[in-house]
Design a protein around this motif. Structure first.
Motif: not given
Length: 119
Positions: A13-21, A23-27, A29-39
């Motif tokens: 559970f702890i390993i999953n929590s760290v890995v999830s954070v 991964i999410a911290s990399f994904l 900002p890219n999702a926000i940038r992609r959305h901003q570039n779209r509109i």
């Protein structure tokens, strides 16, 4: 469930929590940038000791121009519609018409102004 299994699950559970954070911290900002570039398309330039920003909202074909003398504060002074013609972006209000071509603003001053593309 015995203590060994509980410890293993806790560790997973702890390993999953760290890995999830991580991964999410990399994904995220890219999702926000992609959305901003779209509109949005954003440009900036400096002229007469002022910083200017042009924000073009793609879905409704409108734009807003702001000026700033001090960092952190800006004033919107121009709003209008934009259209795309032959690789140019035409910015129009009731009394003005500017165009952007190859990141160059034409019509704001007598000279062409090099723009920095944002977002």
């Amino acid at each position: 469930m015995d203590n060994k299994e509980k410890k293993k699950l806790s560790l997973l559970f702890i390993i999953n929590s760290v890995v999830s954070v991580v991964i999410a911290s990399f994904l995220w900002p890219n999702a926000i940038r992609r959305h901003q570039n779209r509109i949005w398309i954003s440009y900036s330039f400096h002229h007469n000791a002022k910083n200017y920003n042009i924000s073009i909202h793609k879905p409704d074909h409108t734009f807003m121009m702001t000026e700033s003398v001090n960092p952190g504060s800006s004033t919107s002074f121009l709003e209008g519609v934009c259209k795309y013609e032959n690789g140019k972006i035409i910015l129009k209000t009731d009394s003005t018409r500017y165009s952007i071509e190859h990141n160059v603003l034409i019509g704001f001053t007598k000279n062409k102004i090099q723009l920095k593309k944002g977002y």
